[in-house]
Design an enzyme around this catalytic site. Structure first.
Site, PDB file in Angstrom:
ATOM      1  N   SER A 343       0.806  -1.216   0.000  1.00 47.13           N
ATOM      2  CA  SER A 343       0.000   0.000   0.000  1.00 47.13           C
ATOM      3  C   SER A 343       0.842   1.270   0.000  1.00 47.13           C
ATOM      4  CB  SER A 343      -0.907   0.029   1.237  1.00 47.13           C
ATOM      5  OG  SER A 343      -1.775  -1.076   1.254  1.00 47.13           O
ATOM      6  N   HIS A 446      -7.420   0.232   6.023  1.00 43.41           N
ATOM      7  CA  HIS A 446      -7.067  -1.170   6.262  1.00 43.41           C
ATOM      8  C   HIS A 446      -7.172  -1.543   7.739  1.00 43.41           C
ATOM      9  CE1 HIS A 446      -6.018  -2.251   2.200  1.00 43.41           C
ATOM     10  NE2 HIS A 446      -5.276  -1.162   2.077  1.00 43.41           N
TER      11      HIS A 446
END
Length: 516
Positions: A343, A446
């Site tokens: 990410s 997340h």
């Protein structure tokens, strides 16, 4: 190039940029251009189309809410949805304000019903048998409460519900909310906020996972769908047809959530790489050629997740998409035992620059020591007596703001920056909070889904975007299947962030010392 590839290429090149909407003072001149009968119309094209009279469009909106005759409702909804897109930016703004204020709930009626409710004698609550008088009192309560529930529904709820069941109406509602959100970026109007909140609640209900369809997007899908994947990819832009085909080929997956009312267009999609180990750079994900055999893979790496509808902002479809994809991959490929992300950290470099600027400007009594002595020395040595600065903080500022990220061409500077940048990045992800949650938007996404912070990766994204966002640093979030719900609940309730021992090693002795 085959016909399909040519079609994707041409359609993508011709597709206008993502629409935006704005208020009359600033963003209004960049008004969002939305879909009309399935086609995207650019703002330049819209300027040559005949503008609809505001009163006509407003009348069709009113008719769509106020009449109960099905044939009139359908015609009114068609006229309103079509006419709305041909309004000038100023008139769209007026239309939304009219909807928010003139079709709100009737507060006079609400107050009267509340007064009637308060005037009633409370029924017997001692569990005794109710007589006829008691039954009559209860009936009065139920009647007033039913009327109160009805009165607490704003009139525009009727419009939303009728549009939701009308062909093309759900997409239109999403476009309207995108306009409202952009307006709220410029103006703070309570009625508009209430309109947005009400529409968001409706969209959350209508877009529940039970109403969505998961589809594995492949090269065999229609060119019109693949064109949308190219156009909406928001994390790592798809550079050409070879890149697209690679992302849909062996060792890769692309899953999208679709709604039957918006056919051929994913609401959100996620790209997955099947690999032997958790990826440390985006280069190995995007340019792994040839990819490993799928039966050798043990890790599923989520490296990009993109929403296609600005009007669905704040509606967490990604959480449900990730869970569904995990279930599908586990079922189809039992050899996959690790689910992780690679990410970006979009807010890190900007946060770092603000800390460096504050450190240089703050008086010595309150000055935060960002660099340790060995880090200061390494930076000064790497600068080689150049004009980059007379202190480590100054060197870091000049390096991180250098034109075209020239520092990446100096092995000495890259090496000297690694330790402080990784340590401070761990602090940014773990300790910097907003309302008790992670400051970084991707981290918050997340973590609220139940992931833990796994590993920081140095120079993991050397693209212009990656260097601008986070000096090239990326992070792996790990989805431990047996801990997802507990981690999500701990983060939601207490702001607690799960992390690996490797990640914690960066910050265990980072006490944020202050200068004396």
């Amino acid at each position: 190039m085959n016909k399909k590839g040519l079609a994707i290429l041409m359609r993508t090149k011709m597709r206008p940029l993502s629409p935006t909407f704005a208020s009359s003072k600033s963003k209004l001149n960049q008004m969002q251009t939305s879909q009309l009968k399935g086609d995207k119309v650019s703002s330049q094209d819209a300027s040559v189309l005949p503008e609809r009279e505001f009163s006509q469009v407003r009348e069709s909106m009113h008719s769509a809410m106020s009449t109960n005759k099905t044939e009139i409702v359908d015609v009114s909804l068609d006229e309103f949805s079509e006419g709305y897109f041909f309004l000038s930016p100023e008139n769209r703004y007026k239309m939304l304000l009219s909807l928010a204020t003139e079709y709100d709930l009737n507060r006079t009626q609400v107050r009267e019903l509340m007064k009637q409710h308060l005037d009633l004698q409370l029924p017997n609550d001692k569990g005794e048998d109710s007589g006829h008088e008691e039954e009559g009192s209860l009936s009065a309560f139920y009647r007033i409460e039913r009327n109160l529930r009805q009165a607490l529904k704003p009139m525009y709820e009727v419009l939303f519900e009728r549009l939701n069941t009308h062909p093309g109406g759900l997409k239109f509602l999403s476009d309207i909310r995108a306009d409202i959100l952009c307006l709220l970026g410029d103006v703070n109007i309570a009625s508009l906020r209430a309109l947005d909140s009400h529409l968001k609640e409706k969209l959350i209900t209508w877009l529940s996972p039970a109403n969505l369809e998961l589809h594995n997007i492949t090269w065999d899908d229609p060119a019109s769908l693949l064109e949308k994947i190219v156009a909406y990819e928001a994390v790592h832009p798809i550079s050409n047809l070879i890149d697209l085909k690679r992302r849909l080929g062996i060792g890769r997956r692309c899953f999208g959530y679709f709604h039957p009312a918006i056919p051929g267009e994913p609401l959100i999609f996620i790209e997955v790489a099947l690999m032997k180990d958790v990826a440390a750079t985006i280069q190995e994900v995007l340019w792994d050629n040839p990819p490993i055999s799928e039966h050798e893979a043990s890790c599923a790496i989520f490296y990009s997740i993109s929403s296609t509808q600005p009007g669905l902002s704040g509606i967490n479809l990604g959480k449900f998409l990730i869970k569904r994809v995990v279930d599908v991959v586990k079922k189809d490929m039992p050899n996959i035992c690790v689910f992780a992300t690679l990410s970006p950290i979009p807010g890190y470099r900007q946060w770092m620059l603000s800390k460096l600027a504050s450190s240089e400007m703050t008086g010595s009594a309150f000055k935060e020591i960002l660099l340790r002595p060995e880090e200061e020395k390494a930076l000064m040595d790497a600068s080689g007596g150049s004009d980059l600065g007379s202190s480590g903080v100054e060197v870091m500022w000049n390096v991180l703001t250098s034109k075209n990220h020239e520092w990446t061409n100096s092995p000495n500077l890259v090496s000297a920056l690694r330790t402080p940048m990784m340590r401070l990045c761990a602090r940014y992800l773990m300790k910097e909070k907003k309302r008790g949650k992670a400051l970084d938007s991707v981290a918050n996404f997340h973590l609220q889904n139940g992931a833990m912070i796994g590993r920081l990766n140095w120079m993991a994204d050397r693209s212009q975007k990656g260097l601008t966002q986070s000096a090239g640093i990326m992070v792996n979030y790990i989805y431990r299947l047996d801990n997802i719900e507990d981690s999500a609940q701990a983060y939601q309730n207490e702001g607690h962030i799960e992390s690996s021992s490797d990640f914690r090693s960066y910050i265990e002795d980072d006490n944020g010392e202050k200068a004396d």
